[in-house]
Design a protein around this motif. Structure first.
Motif, PDB file in Angstrom:
ATOM      1  N   ALA A 199     -22.552   1.028  -7.046  1.00 14.24           N
ATOM      2  CA  ALA A 199     -21.778   1.883  -6.703  1.00 14.24           C
ATOM      3  C   ALA A 199     -20.589   1.782  -7.764  1.00 14.24           C
ATOM      4  O   ALA A 199     -20.216   0.805  -7.839  1.00 14.24           O
ATOM      5  N   ASP A 200     -20.307   3.041  -8.292  1.00 14.79           N
ATOM      6  CA  ASP A 200     -19.239   2.962  -9.270  1.00 14.79           C
ATOM      7  C   ASP A 200     -17.882   2.649  -8.336  1.00 14.79           C
ATOM      8  O   ASP A 200     -16.761   2.218  -8.930  1.00 14.79           O
ATOM      9  N   HIS A 201     -17.848   3.310  -7.241  1.00 10.40           N
ATOM     10  CA  HIS A 201     -16.513   3.269  -6.064  1.00 10.40           C
ATOM     11  C   HIS A 201     -17.075   2.662  -5.078  1.00 10.40           C
ATOM     12  O   HIS A 201     -17.159   3.503  -4.028  1.00 10.40           O
ATOM     13  N   PRO A 202     -17.323   1.497  -4.820  1.00  9.49           N
ATOM     14  CA  PRO A 202     -17.956   0.954  -3.392  1.00  9.49           C
ATOM     15  C   PRO A 202     -17.033   1.227  -2.478  1.00  9.49           C
ATOM     16  O   PRO A 202     -15.743   1.120  -2.429  1.00  9.49           O
ATOM     17  N   LEU A 203     -17.516   1.407  -1.254  1.00 13.33           N
ATOM     18  CA  LEU A 203     -16.781   1.661   0.002  1.00 13.33           C
ATOM     19  C   LEU A 203     -16.134   0.490   0.662  1.00 13.33           C
ATOM     20  O   LEU A 203     -15.301   0.456   1.454  1.00 13.33           O
ATOM     21  N   ALA A 204     -16.917  -0.722   0.336  1.00 15.87           N
ATOM     22  CA  ALA A 204     -16.506  -1.903   1.007  1.00 15.87           C
ATOM     23  C   ALA A 204     -16.150  -3.099  -0.041  1.00 15.87           C
ATOM     24  O   ALA A 204     -16.211  -2.755  -1.435  1.00 15.87           O
ATOM     25  N   TYR A 205     -15.478  -4.018   0.320  1.00 15.73           N
ATOM     26  CA  TYR A 205     -15.123  -5.053  -0.368  1.00 15.73           C
ATOM     27  C   TYR A 205     -16.470  -5.872  -0.320  1.00 15.73           C
ATOM     28  O   TYR A 205     -16.972  -6.126   0.463  1.00 15.73           O
ATOM     29  N   TRP A 206     -16.833  -6.564  -1.615  1.00 22.50           N
ATOM     30  CA  TRP A 206     -17.896  -7.110  -1.660  1.00 22.50           C
ATOM     31  C   TRP A 206     -18.238  -8.635  -2.592  1.00 22.50           C
ATOM     32  O   TRP A 206     -17.112  -8.684  -3.412  1.00 22.50           O
ATOM     33  N   LEU A 239      -9.038   2.769   0.839  1.00 25.39           N
ATOM     34  CA  LEU A 239      -9.345   3.828  -0.106  1.00 25.39           C
ATOM     35  C   LEU A 239     -10.701   3.602  -1.091  1.00 25.39           C
ATOM     36  O   LEU A 239     -11.104   4.603  -1.151  1.00 25.39           O
ATOM     37  N   GLU A 240     -10.937   2.460  -1.245  1.00 23.34           N
ATOM     38  CA  GLU A 240     -11.755   1.951  -2.173  1.00 23.34           C
ATOM     39  C   GLU A 240     -11.872   0.527  -2.063  1.00 23.34           C
ATOM     40  O   GLU A 240     -10.908  -0.312  -1.828  1.00 23.34           O
ATOM     41  N   GLY A 241     -13.309  -0.222  -2.084  1.00 18.16           N
ATOM     42  CA  GLY A 241     -13.532  -1.573  -1.894  1.00 18.16           C
ATOM     43  C   GLY A 241     -13.342  -2.188  -3.575  1.00 18.16           C
ATOM     44  O   GLY A 241     -13.384  -1.413  -4.396  1.00 18.16           O
ATOM     45  N   ARG A 242     -13.520  -3.579  -3.695  1.00 19.76           N
ATOM     46  CA  ARG A 242     -13.492  -4.369  -4.869  1.00 19.76           C
ATOM     47  C   ARG A 242     -14.239  -5.469  -4.446  1.00 19.76           C
ATOM     48  O   ARG A 242     -14.374  -5.942  -3.569  1.00 19.76           O
TER      49      ARG A 242
END
Length: 393
Positions: free
Chosen positions: A67-74, A355-358
């Protein structure tokens, strides 16, 4: 009290490992990779929702795009406990690290234990060896039907399983026998992690285990984060075999499930309720039906079925909900044997508030989940683990 998230929902995808742990070789699991090998065998997995959360950002999985902009922290987590079984994994998730592994019985259980169970149950025991639950029914089911003898078997886990046909041994009797087994195997000479009642039905060639399975686990050796939550009057809703794994400790409500999809149905219903605290689900089919049976095709199908249910779950969450997806160990269906595998497990953390995961740092213990739950609700922190809650703000 300022509670960042009103509700935390944890789903343990039982046995969904994501590559060998640094110490895998010492457990005989060098090269294990549950998700990776399933994806390779199936020429890719179709899991667009887990992809969007960032699953392949942890470790690239064939068919699952990054994912370029993942929805979750991973990130991924390494187990600190000395083991690779259900109980050590789950107990560690809630803050307990197990240094001394539970006993296993690769040659069957000692004669004094078998003799005690025969005497107390009034029934002979057959089997008494490591075995697959389906294979041992094929081997000994007919003898059991003719004689009423109990089928006792184990695995690479610390388990004593007792199988009996529901028409031969009534459920109440089977459960009573398992309770007897539970008491005697608490002794240090045995220290069996779980006793499992394995009722089945059918006839020779068509035996099948029923949903009346019941686990009798040892009590956690110390308080867990769930105890702290319950004592602070937060809800702790245990779904699937979660209550059994903790022997009911710290649980305010128990909801039984019969399959992964039934578990998701009930988990989504819980997500629709108004409560403050923790909901905690184990999806055991990945492990019991596919990992131990070394069935990568079935395992892959089950993963894709789970992925397809995620949108419905996410739709029922609010900005005050935190969803944590993880696992308790691996069970690579391409690996040798039929045992669990010592692997990293994935960690995906989602909220509509993001807003976005990282990427988060690799966690050195599963107990970081328990520490984060405790931190969120302001209860006493466990002795192990570091909270990631503030990293999500």
């Amino acid at each position: 009290m300022n509670i960042p998230f009103q509700r935390i929902h944890i789903i343990v995808l039982d046995s969904v490992g994501i590559g060998e742990a640094p110490d895998a070789a010492s457990f005989g699991d060098g090269g294990a990779d549950t998700l990776g090998h399933i994806a390779e065998r199936r020429n890719g997995l179709n899991m667009p929702n887990l992809a969007a959360l960032g699953l392949s950002n942890i470790k690239e999985i064939k068919g699952v795009p990054k994912a370029d902009h993942p929805l979750a922290y991973w990130t991924k987590m390494q187990e600190a406990s000395n083991g690779k079984d259900t109980m050590t994994g789950h107990w560690e998730i809630m803050g307990l690290v197990v240094d001394k592994p539970f006993q296993v019985f690769p040659n069957g259980f000692p004669a004094p234990l078998i003799e005690y169970l025969e005497r107390e149950s009034g029934r002979k025991i057959i089997g008494n060896k490591p075995a697959s639950g389906t294979e041992i029914l094929e081997e000994l089911g007919e003898e059991h039907m003719k004689t009423g003898a109990l089928i006792v078997y184990t695995s690479a886990d610390s388990v004593l399983q007792i199988a009996a046909h529901e028409d031969i041994v009534p459920l109440d009797e089977l459960y009573r026998i398992c309770e007897i087994a539970r008491e005697i195997t608490k002794n240090p000479e045995y220290m069996v992690g779980r006793i499992i009642a394995r009722p089945f039905i059918g006839e020779m060639g068509t035996y099948r285990r029923t949903a009346n399975r019941h686990d009798y686990a040892l009590k956690p050796y110390s308080r867990t984060v769930m105890n702290e939550l319950k004592d602070a009057n937060f809800n702790v809703i245990a779904l699937g075999k979660i209550s059994d794994i903790y022997d009911g400790e710290g649980v305010t409500e128990t909801i039984r499930t019969v399959s992964n999809m039934d578990g998701m149905d009930k988990f989504i219903q819980v997500a629709k309720k108004d409560f403050t605290g923790l909901s905690f689900l184990n999806l055991v089919d990945f492990d019991a039906l596919y990992g131990h049976r070394r069935d990568p095709e079935g395992y892959g199908n089950a993963l894709e079925e789970f992925d397809a249910r995620l949108p419905e779950l996410l739709d029922n969450l609010t900005e005050k909900d935190l969803l944590i997806l993880t696992a308790d160990h691996g069970n690579d269906p391409i690996h040798h044997g039929t045992d669990h595998t010592r692997e990293y497990v994935p960690l995906l953390i989602y909220s509509k508030a993001f807003l976005e995961g990282r990427e988060l740092s690799v966690r050195n213990t599963f107990a970081d989940i328990g520490a984060s739950v405790a931190d969120n609700f302001g209860v006493e922190m466990p002795k192990h683990g570091s909270s990631f809650i503030r990293d999500l703000m």
